[in-house]
Design a protein around this motif. Structure first.
Motif, PDB file in Angstrom:
ATOM      1  N   ILE A  61      28.282 -31.220   4.871  1.00 46.79           N
ATOM      2  CA  ILE A  61      29.021 -30.117   5.470  1.00 46.79           C
ATOM      3  C   ILE A  61      28.478 -29.888   6.879  1.00 46.79           C
ATOM      4  N   VAL A  62      29.379 -29.690   7.839  1.00 45.40           N
ATOM      5  CA  VAL A  62      29.004 -29.284   9.192  1.00 45.40           C
ATOM      6  C   VAL A  62      29.754 -28.002   9.513  1.00 45.40           C
ATOM      7  N   ILE A  63      29.049 -26.946   9.885  1.00 45.01           N
ATOM      8  CA  ILE A  63      29.676 -25.661  10.186  1.00 45.01           C
ATOM      9  C   ILE A  63      30.053 -25.616  11.666  1.00 45.01           C
ATOM     10  N   PHE A  64      31.346 -25.441  11.935  1.00 51.40           N
ATOM     11  CA  PHE A  64      31.828 -25.340  13.318  1.00 51.40           C
ATOM     12  C   PHE A  64      31.722 -23.911  13.845  1.00 51.40           C
ATOM     13  N   SER A  65      32.140 -22.955  13.041  1.00 54.01           N
ATOM     14  CA  SER A  65      32.093 -21.551  13.456  1.00 54.01           C
ATOM     15  C   SER A  65      31.969 -20.658  12.233  1.00 54.01           C
ATOM     16  N   GLY A  66      31.443 -19.451  12.438  1.00 55.42           N
ATOM     17  CA  GLY A  66      31.253 -18.521  11.340  1.00 55.42           C
ATOM     18  C   GLY A  66      30.063 -18.924  10.487  1.00 55.42           C
ATOM     19  N   GLU A  67      30.071 -18.494   9.242  1.00 60.37           N
ATOM     20  CA  GLU A  67      28.997 -18.823   8.310  1.00 60.37           C
ATOM     21  C   GLU A  67      29.524 -18.740   6.889  1.00 60.37           C
ATOM     22  N   MET A  68      28.810 -19.371   5.975  1.00 62.25           N
ATOM     23  CA  MET A  68      29.133 -19.263   4.549  1.00 62.25           C
ATOM     24  C   MET A  68      27.850 -19.330   3.745  1.00 62.25           C
ATOM     25  N   GLN A  69      27.904 -18.750   2.559  1.00 56.76           N
ATOM     26  CA  GLN A  69      26.811 -18.908   1.610  1.00 56.76           C
ATOM     27  C   GLN A  69      27.085 -20.166   0.794  1.00 56.76           C
ATOM     28  N   TYR A  70      26.012 -20.782   0.345  1.00 61.86           N
ATOM     29  CA  TYR A  70      26.159 -21.987  -0.462  1.00 61.86           C
ATOM     30  C   TYR A  70      25.228 -21.892  -1.664  1.00 61.86           C
ATOM     31  N   ASN A  71      25.729 -22.334  -2.800  1.00 64.70           N
ATOM     32  CA  ASN A  71      24.965 -22.325  -4.039  1.00 64.70           C
ATOM     33  C   ASN A  71      24.810 -23.764  -4.513  1.00 64.70           C
ATOM     34  N   VAL A  72      23.565 -24.234  -4.589  1.00 64.96           N
ATOM     35  CA  VAL A  72      23.278 -25.555  -5.152  1.00 64.96           C
ATOM     36  C   VAL A  72      22.317 -25.366  -6.318  1.00 64.96           C
ATOM     37  N   ASN A  73      22.790 -25.638  -7.507  1.00 64.45           N
ATOM     38  CA  ASN A  73      21.976 -25.503  -8.720  1.00 64.45           C
ATOM     39  C   ASN A  73      21.340 -24.117  -8.847  1.00 64.45           C
ATOM     40  N   GLY A  74      22.078 -23.095  -8.408  1.00 60.16           N
ATOM     41  CA  GLY A  74      21.602 -21.725  -8.551  1.00 60.16           C
ATOM     42  C   GLY A  74      20.841 -21.184  -7.367  1.00 60.16           C
ATOM     43  N   ILE A  76      20.747 -20.036  -3.626  1.00 58.38           N
ATOM     44  CA  ILE A  76      21.737 -19.582  -2.648  1.00 58.38           C
ATOM     45  C   ILE A  76      21.096 -19.456  -1.274  1.00 58.38           C
ATOM     46  N   PHE A  77      21.799 -19.958  -0.268  1.00 57.19           N
ATOM     47  CA  PHE A  77      21.324 -19.880   1.106  1.00 57.19           C
ATOM     48  C   PHE A  77      22.528 -19.743   2.028  1.00 57.19           C
ATOM     49  N   THR A  78      22.295 -19.460   3.300  1.00 59.16           N
ATOM     50  CA  THR A  78      23.369 -19.255   4.263  1.00 59.16           C
ATOM     51  C   THR A  78      23.400 -20.396   5.273  1.00 59.16           C
ATOM     52  N   LEU A  79      24.585 -20.936   5.499  1.00 61.17           N
ATOM     53  CA  LEU A  79      24.807 -21.942   6.536  1.00 61.17           C
ATOM     54  C   LEU A  79      25.526 -21.273   7.702  1.00 61.17           C
ATOM     55  N   ARG A  80      24.991 -21.460   8.900  1.00 60.92           N
ATOM     56  CA  ARG A  80      25.552 -20.820  10.088  1.00 60.92           C
ATOM     57  C   ARG A  80      26.101 -21.855  11.059  1.00 60.92           C
ATOM     58  N   PRO A 134      15.409 -37.635  -3.460  1.00 60.95           N
ATOM     59  CA  PRO A 134      14.218 -36.820  -3.206  1.00 60.95           C
ATOM     60  C   PRO A 134      14.535 -35.341  -3.016  1.00 60.95           C
ATOM     61  N   PHE A 135      15.810 -34.993  -3.043  1.00 60.67           N
ATOM     62  CA  PHE A 135      16.210 -33.601  -2.841  1.00 60.67           C
ATOM     63  C   PHE A 135      17.497 -33.328  -3.603  1.00 60.67           C
ATOM     64  N   SER A 136      17.724 -32.078  -3.956  1.00 59.40           N
ATOM     65  CA  SER A 136      19.020 -31.676  -4.501  1.00 59.40           C
ATOM     66  C   SER A 136      19.956 -31.281  -3.362  1.00 59.40           C
ATOM     67  N   PHE A 137      19.386 -30.709  -2.296  1.00 60.89           N
ATOM     68  CA  PHE A 137      20.153 -30.442  -1.085  1.00 60.89           C
ATOM     69  C   PHE A 137      19.201 -30.422   0.097  1.00 60.89           C
ATOM     70  N   LEU A 138      19.769 -30.586   1.281  1.00 60.61           N
ATOM     71  CA  LEU A 138      18.978 -30.586   2.509  1.00 60.61           C
ATOM     72  C   LEU A 138      19.793 -29.892   3.597  1.00 60.61           C
ATOM     73  N   ILE A 139      19.262 -28.834   4.161  1.00 57.58           N
ATOM     74  CA  ILE A 139      19.929 -28.141   5.270  1.00 57.58           C
ATOM     75  C   ILE A 139      19.652 -28.904   6.561  1.00 57.58           C
ATOM     76  N   LEU A 140      20.701 -29.188   7.315  1.00 57.07           N
ATOM     77  CA  LEU A 140      20.599 -29.920   8.576  1.00 57.07           C
ATOM     78  C   LEU A 140      20.556 -28.930   9.734  1.00 57.07           C
ATOM     79  N   ARG A 141      19.609 -29.134  10.641  1.00 52.31           N
ATOM     80  CA  ARG A 141      19.446 -28.218  11.773  1.00 52.31           C
ATOM     81  C   ARG A 141      19.460 -28.992  13.083  1.00 52.31           C
TER      82      ARG A 141
END
Length: 309
Positions: A61-74, A76-80, A134-141
């Motif tokens: 997922i790549v966020i262009f504008s705004g933000e959303m919450q995401y749930n991976v295996n319970g 929860i974090f925010t993608l901006r 090696p991960f269930s999810f990885l936030i890209l910055r």
């Protein structure tokens, strides 16, 4: 109802088919090529929320504008705006906005088969991310160079869709993304906890049951039986990973399906309610208004105005 029972959403709102093993079978851009690229907006989903799902593909997922919450295996974090996400194969995930804020994004799914042209690639480069991630999810910055490069490559893939013959370029870009992820993320391996793995397997069994049988009368014990659990353990897993009760998940799933029927079919309100497991039309209308903020009839009118034929 049999064809509807096996449908769930991907992260851009498109409907996909659930195979017999209940993994999502994605509607790829090109027949026979396991590659999926779509842009989306969160407002395009009922209730500004995807349906919890999982598949063999790695999801980006790549966020262009705004933000959303995401749930991976319970978790929860925010993608901006400007950030991205990688979800590993077979992980349970969905995006949402409880505040119903708009978010525009790019979704890319890369199936491991895209990179499995021979057994050497399969064993040395594909399996470590597919079977032993090696991960269930990885936030890209953006401030991490290799993660920023992954997001750039994903955006290039989206632009390449407009080319007359894009497939070779798309596969090349896909290999570049996989190489970046393999080269960096595989050095940060964390062993998966066996207990958590068993819990997720049980939860997936219960979600499969709901997604298949939601038009029928379902009790809490039925859901628990699908996961081979007692009712209290069933409720505990739903709260831990989905932050809601099993009954609430079932009702929300039914409401989301009813919203799809209202916009995609000519079924009456009564027929829609019945098709989604609501035996009482008054309760259905009340629950629908509480979830979407409008009546079923007004929801259908609003969507008709938004997407004129």
């Amino acid at each position: 109802m049999s064809s509807m029972v096996r449908q769930i959403e991907t992260s851009d709102g498109n409907i996909s088919i659930l195979r017999k093993d209940r993994l999502e079978e994605v509607n790829y851009n090109f027949p026979g090529v396991p590659l999926y690229i779509r842009k989306g907006t969160l407002s395009g989903y009922p209730g500004y929320s995807f349906t919890s799902h999982w598949h063999e593909d790695l999801e980006f997922i790549v966020i262009f504008s705004g933000e959303m919450q995401y749930n991976v295996n319970g978790e929860i974090f925010t993608l901006r705006s400007g950030e991205g996400l990688v979800v590993a194969s077979r992980q349970m995930h969905y995006g949402f906005s409880d505040a119903r804020k708009e978010c525009s994004f790019l979704c890319v799914l890369l199936h491991p088969l895209l990179f499995s042209s021979n057994h050497v690639l399969e064993e040395e480069y594909v399996a470590p991310l597919r079977d032993f991630s090696p991960f269930s999810f990885l936030i890209l910055r953006r401030n991490v160079p290799w993660q920023a490069e992954i997001m750039e490559q994903l955006c290039r893939m989206d632009k390449k869709l407009a080319d007359p013959y894009p497939l070779l370029a798309l596969q090349s870009l896909g290999f570049a993304v996989w190489d970046l992820l393999f080269s960096h993320a595989c050095h940060e391996r964390e062993p998966q906890k066996e207990h958590a793995s068993r819990q997720l397997a049980a939860l997936k069994d219960m979600l499969r049951f709901i997604q298949q049988r939601y038009p029928e009368k379902i009790y809490l014990q039925d859901i628990a039986d699908a996961g081979h659990l007692c009712r209290s353990s069933c409720s505990e897993l739903f709260q831990r990973y989905l932050h809601q009760s099993p009954v609430r998940y079932l009702n929300t799933f039914r409401l989301r399906r009813s919203a799809e029927l209202l916009t995609q079919t000519d079924l009456s309100i009564l027929e829609t309610a019945d098709s989604c497991g609501f035996e009482n039309i008054s309760y259905f209308s009340k629950a629908f208004r509480e979830f979407f903020g409008v009546s079923p009839r007004e929801y259908r009118r609003q969507k008709a105005r938004s997407f004129p034929h």
